[in-house]
Design a protein around this motif. Structure first.
Motif, PDB file in Angstrom:
ATOM      1  N   LEU A 149     -11.117   6.233   5.505  1.00 18.30           N
ATOM      2  CA  LEU A 149      -9.599   5.879   5.884  1.00 18.30           C
ATOM      3  C   LEU A 149      -8.848   5.806   4.260  1.00 18.30           C
ATOM      4  O   LEU A 149      -8.425   5.157   3.661  1.00 18.30           O
ATOM      5  N   ARG A 150      -7.539   6.457   5.077  1.00 16.76           N
ATOM      6  CA  ARG A 150      -6.186   5.999   4.168  1.00 16.76           C
ATOM      7  C   ARG A 150      -5.193   6.104   4.863  1.00 16.76           C
ATOM      8  O   ARG A 150      -5.431   6.767   5.867  1.00 16.76           O
ATOM      9  N   LEU A 151      -4.016   5.780   4.007  1.00 17.94           N
ATOM     10  CA  LEU A 151      -2.431   5.214   4.451  1.00 17.94           C
ATOM     11  C   LEU A 151      -1.638   6.531   3.625  1.00 17.94           C
ATOM     12  O   LEU A 151      -1.522   6.994   2.744  1.00 17.94           O
ATOM     13  N   SER A 152      -1.150   6.849   4.866  1.00 19.78           N
ATOM     14  CA  SER A 152       0.491   8.438   4.230  1.00 19.78           C
ATOM     15  C   SER A 152       0.477   8.070   3.652  1.00 19.78           C
ATOM     16  O   SER A 152       1.607   6.424   3.785  1.00 19.78           O
ATOM     17  N   PRO A 153       1.218   8.365   2.673  1.00 22.72           N
ATOM     18  CA  PRO A 153       2.249   7.539   1.692  1.00 22.72           C
ATOM     19  C   PRO A 153       3.972   7.725   2.430  1.00 22.72           C
ATOM     20  O   PRO A 153       4.779   6.744   2.319  1.00 22.72           O
ATOM     21  N   ARG A 154       4.247   8.072   3.520  1.00 17.80           N
ATOM     22  CA  ARG A 154       5.298   7.775   4.352  1.00 17.80           C
ATOM     23  C   ARG A 154       5.335   6.615   5.186  1.00 17.80           C
ATOM     24  O   ARG A 154       6.482   6.087   5.640  1.00 17.80           O
ATOM     25  N   VAL A 155       4.210   5.744   5.154  1.00 16.62           N
ATOM     26  CA  VAL A 155       4.030   4.328   5.907  1.00 16.62           C
ATOM     27  C   VAL A 155       4.650   4.063   4.534  1.00 16.62           C
ATOM     28  O   VAL A 155       3.742   3.067   3.221  1.00 16.62           O
ATOM     29  N   ARG A 156       5.242   2.819   5.186  1.00 16.45           N
ATOM     30  CA  ARG A 156       5.653   1.341   4.781  1.00 16.45           C
ATOM     31  C   ARG A 156       5.704   0.107   4.838  1.00 16.45           C
ATOM     32  O   ARG A 156       4.365  -0.490   5.962  1.00 16.45           O
ATOM     33  N   ASP A 157       5.343  -0.646   3.749  1.00 11.28           N
ATOM     34  CA  ASP A 157       5.128  -1.677   3.837  1.00 11.28           C
ATOM     35  C   ASP A 157       5.953  -2.847   5.201  1.00 11.28           C
ATOM     36  O   ASP A 157       7.024  -2.225   5.618  1.00 11.28           O
ATOM     37  N   SER A 158       4.973  -3.260   6.057  1.00 11.31           N
ATOM     38  CA  SER A 158       4.764  -3.513   7.678  1.00 11.31           C
ATOM     39  C   SER A 158       5.987  -4.933   7.041  1.00 11.31           C
ATOM     40  O   SER A 158       6.137  -5.609   8.518  1.00 11.31           O
ATOM     41  N   VAL A 159       5.957  -5.747   6.624  1.00 12.64           N
ATOM     42  CA  VAL A 159       6.539  -7.388   6.455  1.00 12.64           C
ATOM     43  C   VAL A 159       7.816  -7.042   6.892  1.00 12.64           C
ATOM     44  O   VAL A 159       8.431  -6.367   6.300  1.00 12.64           O
ATOM     45  N   GLY A 160       8.135  -8.020   7.491  1.00 11.92           N
ATOM     46  CA  GLY A 160       9.138  -7.713   7.934  1.00 11.92           C
ATOM     47  C   GLY A 160       9.789  -7.673   9.990  1.00 11.92           C
ATOM     48  O   GLY A 160      11.019  -7.616   9.706  1.00 11.92           O
ATOM     49  N   LEU A 161       9.000  -6.243   9.654  1.00  9.81           N
ATOM     50  CA  LEU A 161       9.127  -5.441  11.039  1.00  9.81           C
ATOM     51  C   LEU A 161       8.471  -5.719  12.734  1.00  9.81           C
ATOM     52  O   LEU A 161       7.205  -6.719  12.506  1.00  9.81           O
ATOM     53  N   ASP A 162       9.415  -5.770  13.084  1.00  7.47           N
ATOM     54  CA  ASP A 162       8.584  -6.138  14.491  1.00  7.47           C
ATOM     55  C   ASP A 162       7.909  -5.131  15.131  1.00  7.47           C
ATOM     56  O   ASP A 162       7.359  -4.613  14.539  1.00  7.47           O
ATOM     57  N   SER A 163       6.849  -5.687  16.605  1.00 11.52           N
ATOM     58  CA  SER A 163       6.118  -4.813  16.922  1.00 11.52           C
ATOM     59  C   SER A 163       6.646  -4.004  17.110  1.00 11.52           C
ATOM     60  O   SER A 163       5.664  -2.886  17.185  1.00 11.52           O
TER      61      SER A 163
END
Length: 231
Positions: free
Chosen positions: A152-166
């Motif tokens: 599995l890999r993440l798409s380049p568009r996925v950004r760091d989730s730190v600080g994001l709400d649910s």
């Protein structure tokens, strides 16, 4: 390169221990990678059922993401404590054996695959390794019939989730977990998914969807620790 990393690669281990005493990653106690008390917190996997993953395969958490467990996992994931690969990998191997025994229909001889949840490429470069894949490879040493499938890999568009709400975490990861065609096991191969910390369930949910599209039945999900609300 830090003195810690450099010294451990070129200085005799006895001298390193004098200059940089080994300390528990969870509590700082001298003399152990993980002291007995901190290590014990990963000993008893339990089945959890977050609302968003209610209809998914069983989810087994090795610990709760708090206190010493949180400190330990941050030390491994972001603090460069590669010496934690062995104890964490051993705990994952023990959990896999228990999960397979509980399933009744799948054993180590069926060659199940352990699939690590992916990290962003930038995070892998910063850490110098794919931290979950290192744990799955360590677990293999304890379970000869188990193999890692880092598929599995993440798409380049996925950004760091730190600080994001649910809600934003789910939106950030929606459709963002992709397969690596050359690394996928044959369709029908039983797999176990491994993630580090279950927070909202967004990563696990998207990994499960991608594995399902590849016709890979997920026997169970293992997480090193759970920080999510349960039903």
């Amino acid at each position: 390169m830090s003195f810690d990393r450099y010294s451990r690669s070129v200085v005799p281990s006895g001298l390193v221990d004098l200059l940089l005493p080994l300390r528990c990653a969870g509590c700082g106690l001298a003399g152990a990678v993980l002291c007995a008390e901190c290590d014990r917190r990963f000993h008893e996997p339990r089945v959890i059922r977050p609302p968003v993953l209610f209809r998914e395969p069983p989810i087994h958490a090795l610990a709760r993401y708090r206190g010493r467990v949180r400190t330990t996992l941050l030390a491994y994931k972001e603090g460069g404590r590669r010496d934690l690969e062995r104890p964490l990998g051993n705990h994952v191997a023990t959990a896999v054996r228990a999960v397979l025994a509980a399933s009744g229909s799948i054993t180590e001889t069926d060659s199940p695959r352990l699939v690590p949840a992916p990290s962003r490429d930038a995070a892998v470069r910063r850490r110098g390794r794919a931290h979950l894949a290192r744990i799955t490879h360590r677990a293999e040493r304890r379970l000869p019939g188990l193999c890692t499938a880092d598929c599995l890999r993440l798409s380049p568009r996925v950004r760091d989730s730190v600080g994001l709400d649910s809600e934003r975490r789910f939106e950030n990861l929606r459709g963002g977990v992709l397969s690596r065609p050359g690394r996928l096991p044959p369709p029908g191969t039983p797999v176990l998914l491994l993630d580090d910390v279950l927070t909202t369930g967004a990563t696990v949910l998207n990994c499960l969807r991608t594995l399902s599209e590849a016709e890979l039945p997920v026997v169970a999900v293992l997480v090193l620790a759970s920080a999510c609300r349960e039903s």
